[in-house]
Design a protein around this motif. Structure first.
Motif, PDB file in Angstrom:
ATOM      1  N   TYR A  12       0.856  -1.267   0.117  1.00 30.60           N
ATOM      2  CA  TYR A  12      -0.294  -0.015   0.001  1.00 30.60           C
ATOM      3  C   TYR A  12       0.827   1.062   0.128  1.00 30.60           C
ATOM      4  O   TYR A  12       0.551   2.254  -0.671  1.00 30.60           O
ATOM      5  N   THR A  13       2.079   1.273   0.467  1.00 32.54           N
ATOM      6  CA  THR A  13       2.961   2.280   0.493  1.00 32.54           C
ATOM      7  C   THR A  13       3.364   2.558  -1.051  1.00 32.54           C
ATOM      8  O   THR A  13       3.421   3.729  -1.541  1.00 32.54           O
ATOM      9  N   GLN A  14       3.524   1.577  -1.758  1.00 30.34           N
ATOM     10  CA  GLN A  14       3.989   1.671  -3.153  1.00 30.34           C
ATOM     11  C   GLN A  14       2.930   2.094  -3.977  1.00 30.34           C
ATOM     12  O   GLN A  14       2.873   2.910  -4.955  1.00 30.34           O
ATOM     13  N   LEU A  15       1.721   1.649  -3.729  1.00 38.44           N
ATOM     14  CA  LEU A  15       0.448   1.974  -4.549  1.00 38.44           C
ATOM     15  C   LEU A  15      -0.093   3.189  -4.252  1.00 38.44           C
ATOM     16  O   LEU A  15      -0.488   3.993  -5.143  1.00 38.44           O
ATOM     17  N   PHE A  16      -0.353   3.748  -2.827  1.00 35.75           N
ATOM     18  CA  PHE A  16      -0.912   4.779  -2.486  1.00 35.75           C
ATOM     19  C   PHE A  16      -0.156   5.928  -1.863  1.00 35.75           C
ATOM     20  O   PHE A  16      -0.426   7.012  -1.344  1.00 35.75           O
ATOM     21  N   GLY A  17       1.325   5.390  -1.388  1.00 39.15           N
ATOM     22  CA  GLY A  17       2.143   6.425  -0.655  1.00 39.15           C
ATOM     23  C   GLY A  17       1.821   6.565   0.808  1.00 39.15           C
ATOM     24  O   GLY A  17       2.032   7.420   1.566  1.00 39.15           O
ATOM     25  N   TRP A  18       1.286   5.278   1.298  1.00 42.67           N
ATOM     26  CA  TRP A  18       0.729   5.317   2.630  1.00 42.67           C
ATOM     27  C   TRP A  18       1.984   5.322   3.606  1.00 42.67           C
ATOM     28  O   TRP A  18       3.019   4.713   3.310  1.00 42.67           O
ATOM     29  N   SER A  19       1.699   6.206   4.887  1.00 40.37           N
ATOM     30  CA  SER A  19       2.818   6.042   5.957  1.00 40.37           C
ATOM     31  C   SER A  19       2.218   5.317   7.074  1.00 40.37           C
ATOM     32  O   SER A  19       0.918   5.259   7.139  1.00 40.37           O
ATOM     33  N   TYR A  20       2.705   4.682   8.096  1.00 39.63           N
ATOM     34  CA  TYR A  20       2.286   3.913   9.121  1.00 39.63           C
ATOM     35  C   TYR A  20       2.872   4.479  10.655  1.00 39.63           C
ATOM     36  O   TYR A  20       3.837   4.733  10.531  1.00 39.63           O
TER      37      TYR A  20
END
Length: 240
Positions: A12-20
Motif C-alpha cells: 500500500y505504500t508503493q500503491l498509495f504512498g501510505w505511511s504508518y
C-alpha cells in the motif's frame, strides 16, 4: 485484516504512498494506522493464519451509542459477532451482521474519530454493501441503524439505495441477487485514484492482482484489485 502485515504495508505504500504508525503491542496488539500527510485514513491488523478467515478490508460504521446500537441490531434479527469492547483512549468497537449474516464493524469514537481524508488519491471514497437479500438488508439498516435510504435505481438490472441523497450520500446498498457468484456478497471499500488503469498496473507490479478489469461507470472508471494476500478492494477514478 492481513496475514502478512509487512507485505501489506509495502504494497500500500508503493500503491498509495501510505505511511504508518504502529500501536503499542501490549495495548493495541500492534494495530497499524495508515495515513497520508500525517492524517489517518485506514488501519491494518494481523490476521491469524490459523483462524481460517480470509484477508479482507472491513468497513466500520460510526455510531453515537454502541451498546444501544447493538441492542437494536439484536432486536431486528441481526447478529452480534463481537460485543462492544473498549479500545483504550480511542473508542469502542463491535462487529455485527445483518439478518443474512453479512458482517460490518461499529465504532463509537473516543480519541480516534475515524479517517480524516477522503476522496483524494489513496484515500477512502465510498463504502458499499453487496447483498443477495436486498429487501432484508435495507429493512435492517433502516430499522436497526436508523438509516434514511434513498432509492437510486429500482430495476431488475440495477437495484440500489444510498444512505443519504446525492452528494451527501455516505454509503450504498446494491442488489446482487442476479450475480452468478453469491460469494461476492459483503461490504466493499473504494479508494480514490487519479488514474485507474495506471493503479491496476502499479498494483500488479507491487505483487497484487487484477480481480475485475477497469470499466467505465456513471461515477467514474473503476476496477477491483487484490493485495498480495488476497484482500480485495475497489479503486475509482471519479468523473470530472
Amino acid at each position: 485484516m492481513t496475514k502478512d502485515l509487512e507485505a501489506a504495508k509495502a504494497f500500500y505504500t508503493q500503491l498509495f504512498g501510505w505511511s504508518y504508525v504502529v500501536g503499542d503491542e501490549e495495548t493495541y496488539g500492534g494495530y497499524t494506522t495508515a495515513g497520508i500527510d500525517g492524517l489517518p485514513i485506514a488501519g491494518l491488523m494481523e490476521n491469524d493464519p490459523d483462524n481460517g478467515f480470509p484477508d479482507v478490508w472491513c468497513t466500520y460504521l460510526r455510531v453515537e451509542d454502541i451498546e444501544a446500537t447493538v441492542d437494536q441490531v439484536q432486536a431486528h434479527n441481526g447478529h452480534v459477532y463481537m460485543p462492544p469492547m473498549e479500545v483504550p483512549e480511542q473508542g469502542k468497537m463491535a462487529m455485527i451482521g445483518d439478518p443474512s449474516g453479512l458482517g460490518v464493524g461499529l465504532w463509537q469514537a473516543g480519541g480516534h474519530a475515524g479517517y480524516q481524508k477522503m476522496g483524494e488519491q489513496g484515500t477512502p471514497v465510498w463504502h458499499e454493501l453487496h447483498t443477495t437479500k436486498f429487501e432484508t438488508a435495507t429493512k435492517f439498516y433502516r430499522e436497526a441503524l436508523d438509516w434514511e435510504l434513498e432509492v437510486m435505481s429500482d430495476s431488475d438490472e440495477f437495484r440500489y439505495q444510498t444512505l443519504g441523497a446525492g452528494n451527501e450520500a455516505k454509503a450504498g446498498v446494491m442488489d446482487i441477487a442476479h450475480f452468478k457468484d453469491p460469494k461476492l456478497a459483503g461490504w466493499k471499500v473504494y479508494f480514490a485514484v487519479d488514474d485507474t488503469d495506471q493503479t491496476v498496473a502499479d498494483a500488479i507490479a507491487a505483487g497484487g492482482s487484477e480481480v475485475s478489469p477497469a470499466v467505465d461507470s456513471d461515477f467514474g472508471r473503476l476496477a477491483v484489485i487484490a493485495d498480495p494476500t488476497g484482500a480485495e478492494f475497489y479503486v475509482l477514478q471519479a468523473n470530472g
